[in-house]
Design an enzyme around this catalytic site. Structure first.
Site, short mmCIF file in Angstrom:
data_model
loop_
_atom_site.label_atom_id
_atom_site.label_comp_id
_atom_site.label_asym_id
_atom_site.label_seq_id
_atom_site.Cartn_x
_atom_site.Cartn_y
_atom_site.Cartn_z
N GLU A 125 0.78 -1.24 -0.06
CA GLU A 125 -0.10 0.02 -0.28
C GLU A 125 0.84 1.22 0.14
O GLU A 125 2.16 1.28 0.14
CB GLU A 125 -0.75 0.04 1.28
CG GLU A 125 -1.90 -1.11 1.41
CD GLU A 125 -2.86 -1.25 2.36
OE1 GLU A 125 -3.77 -2.14 2.57
OE2 GLU A 125 -2.65 -0.26 3.20
N ASN A 237 7.44 -16.98 0.10
CA ASN A 237 8.57 -17.73 0.24
C ASN A 237 8.86 -18.11 -1.32
O ASN A 237 10.06 -18.21 -1.85
CB ASN A 237 8.50 -18.75 1.20
CG ASN A 237 8.56 -18.27 2.56
OD1 ASN A 237 9.18 -17.34 2.98
ND2 ASN A 237 7.56 -18.96 3.39
N GLY A 238 7.98 -18.70 -2.01
CA GLY A 238 7.92 -19.11 -3.31
C GLY A 238 8.35 -18.06 -4.41
O GLY A 238 8.98 -17.88 -5.14
N ARG A 265 35.20 -7.21 -29.87
CA ARG A 265 35.64 -5.80 -29.86
C ARG A 265 37.28 -5.69 -29.59
O ARG A 265 37.96 -6.49 -28.72
CB ARG A 265 34.92 -5.14 -28.47
CG ARG A 265 35.51 -3.74 -28.23
CD ARG A 265 34.94 -2.69 -28.76
NE ARG A 265 34.94 -1.18 -28.50
CZ ARG A 265 35.34 -0.14 -29.06
NH1 ARG A 265 35.16 -0.30 -30.47
NH2 ARG A 265 35.54 0.98 -28.66
N GLN A 334 29.46 -2.50 -18.23
CA GLN A 334 30.90 -1.78 -17.99
C GLN A 334 31.77 -2.33 -19.11
O GLN A 334 32.62 -1.73 -19.65
CB GLN A 334 31.41 -1.99 -16.66
CG GLN A 334 32.72 -1.09 -16.32
CD GLN A 334 32.55 0.42 -16.36
OE1 GLN A 334 31.14 0.77 -16.02
NE2 GLN A 334 33.47 1.02 -16.39
N HIS A 336 31.00 -3.51 -21.85
CA HIS A 336 30.64 -3.07 -23.04
C HIS A 336 31.08 -1.34 -23.57
O HIS A 336 30.98 -0.99 -24.60
CB HIS A 336 29.24 -3.09 -23.15
CG HIS A 336 28.53 -4.35 -23.75
ND1 HIS A 336 28.63 -5.57 -22.83
CD2 HIS A 336 28.11 -4.67 -24.81
CE1 HIS A 336 28.15 -6.72 -23.39
NE2 HIS A 336 27.73 -6.18 -24.73
N GLU A 361 9.12 -8.50 -3.76
CA GLU A 361 8.90 -9.54 -2.78
C GLU A 361 9.72 -9.59 -1.51
O GLU A 361 10.25 -10.50 -1.16
CB GLU A 361 9.49 -10.68 -3.68
CG GLU A 361 9.07 -10.95 -5.10
CD GLU A 361 7.55 -11.52 -5.12
OE1 GLU A 361 6.71 -11.23 -4.11
OE2 GLU A 361 7.11 -11.91 -6.33
N GLU A 365 16.91 -5.30 2.60
CA GLU A 365 17.31 -5.09 3.79
C GLU A 365 16.41 -5.93 4.84
O GLU A 365 16.75 -6.37 5.89
CB GLU A 365 16.81 -3.60 4.12
CG GLU A 365 17.67 -2.64 3.51
CD GLU A 365 17.76 -2.58 1.91
OE1 GLU A 365 18.73 -2.36 1.29
OE2 GLU A 365 16.67 -2.82 1.26
#
Length: 378
Positions: A125, A237-238, A265, A334, A336, A361, A365
């Protein structure tokens, strides 16, 4: 495919082929034009990818969590954003299949498994993200209905999908006052906010979902009153394994792109592949990818087996894999050089699409909090 059974290798091959032929050629266009590729996802559902770990009697494939991880990783090499939405859809169908009664399972699951209809998960929310137990969307019971009021934020598929699995407050404060209702698009009082402009994940629309005196039958409640938070956490969890698996696919594709670029390259008169520093970085990227994959698959096995430590292993895998895989994709960009920053090159899209996996999900943290709490409780 190390450590996989022959059957799992076959699932992987089918998903990789689908990703290469049906998703990768359109990935940039879906991103640029913000196309929700409904028909492509329905083709994926014909292969059994609409309800991968849903029981077969309602149209699911009945596969394991490890099978699911292998499939989502493979699909994500073709388009991470689209695969991530499919993973959320699968989680919603699994919730209905697992916690719904027979009538609910047979009413909702078949059309969701075929992706004739699509589902969205409504937990977050505007004022409750990481602190999901403080959600305010309320459902007041009146006879054999609930009257639903409130709003949800950052809902994947919001407005374009058909079925909404909604966590709402039917009781007092805290997690035990939360229940789970299933709403269908077209319910009076159900509306949607503007389509959000996002850094990545542009092949799936994201909107606020708004409830204004929505009347929902009691027969649309999954499980008992007060069981909603438990249902939400079980689903996540899944979901954490699924989104980590999508990160694996993006990282795998980015390692391949970096490998190809280093070979082609030339700088200072020789291919970049001859530069030992870049060789070492590529080796580190591949090593971190394999380590992440092992953690995710270990957590998938634990969840499938119902191990006591499954939830913390899922949190560890999500934390480790999404952080490491973002770093892998970023390093590939980087390598590239300036080309990596051009939208003509796919690596930048993998970086943009994978970044949000460290947030959704459950933020990384919060994953650290879950792991630490488990350790300190002994």
């Amino acid at each position: 495919s190390a450590g996989l059974t022959e059957e799992q290798k076959e699932f992987q091959k089918v998903a990789l082929d689908f990703a290469a032929k049906e998703m990768a050629p359109h990935m940039a266009e879906w991103d640029e034009k913000e196309i929700f590729p409904v028909e492509t996802m329905r083709k994926a559902a014909q292969l059994g990818f609409g309800g991968i770990y849903v029981k077969p009697d309602v149209g699911g494939s009945g596969l394991s969590r490890l099978d699911t991880s292998v499939i989502f990783e493979a699909l994500s090499t073709g388009c991470t954003s689209t695969t991530a939405y499919m993973s959320i859809h699968n989680m919603c169908v699994w919730m209905i299949d697992t916690f719904g009664n027979e009538e609910q399972r047979r009413r909702f699951c078949p059309s969701l498994c075929s992706m004739e209809k699509f589902a969205s998960y409504c937990l977050t929310e505007p004022g409750s993200g990481s602190d999901a137990a403080s959600l305010l969307t309320s459902a007041q019971r009146k006879g054999d209905t609930y009257v639903l009021n409130g709003s949800k934020a950052f809902i994947s598929g919001g407005g374009d999908t058909d079925v909404y699995v909604v966590m709402c407050r039917t009781g007092g404060p805290g997690p035990k006052g939360i229940s789970c209702l299933v709403l269908e698009k077209g319910t009076p009082g159900l509306s949607f906010g503007k389509k959000e402009k996002k850094v990545g994940w542009n092949s799936q629309p994201t909107r606020a979902v708004i409830f204004e005196d929505c009347v929902v039958p009691v027969g649309n409640r999954l499980g008992a009153e007060g069981q909603g938070f438990s249902i939400a956490m079980n689903g996540l969890n899944g979901g954490r394994i699924n989104i980590a698996s999508c990160s694996l696919g993006a990282a795998h594709a980015s390692v391949v792109l970096a490998q190809q670029h280093l070979t082609v390259r030339k700088q200072f008169g020789e291919p970049l592949a001859n530069n030992q520093y870049l060789q070492f970085r590529l080796a580190e990227m591949a090593t971190r990818l394999v380590a992440s994959r092992l953690m995710v698959r270990n957590a998938a096995r634990a969840l499938q087996a119902g191990q006591e430590d499954a939830a913390v292993l899922c949190s560890m895998a999500k934390l480790f894999a999404t952080d490491e895989c973002f770093a892998i994709c970023n390093q590939a960009l980087q390598m590239h050089g300036g080309y990596g920053y051009l939208k003509d090159y796919a690596v930048q899209q993998f970086v943009r699409d994978i970044r949000v996996h460290q947030i959704l999900e459950g933020t990384n943290e919060v994953m650290r909090m879950i792991v630490a709490r488990n350790l300190l409780q002994g």
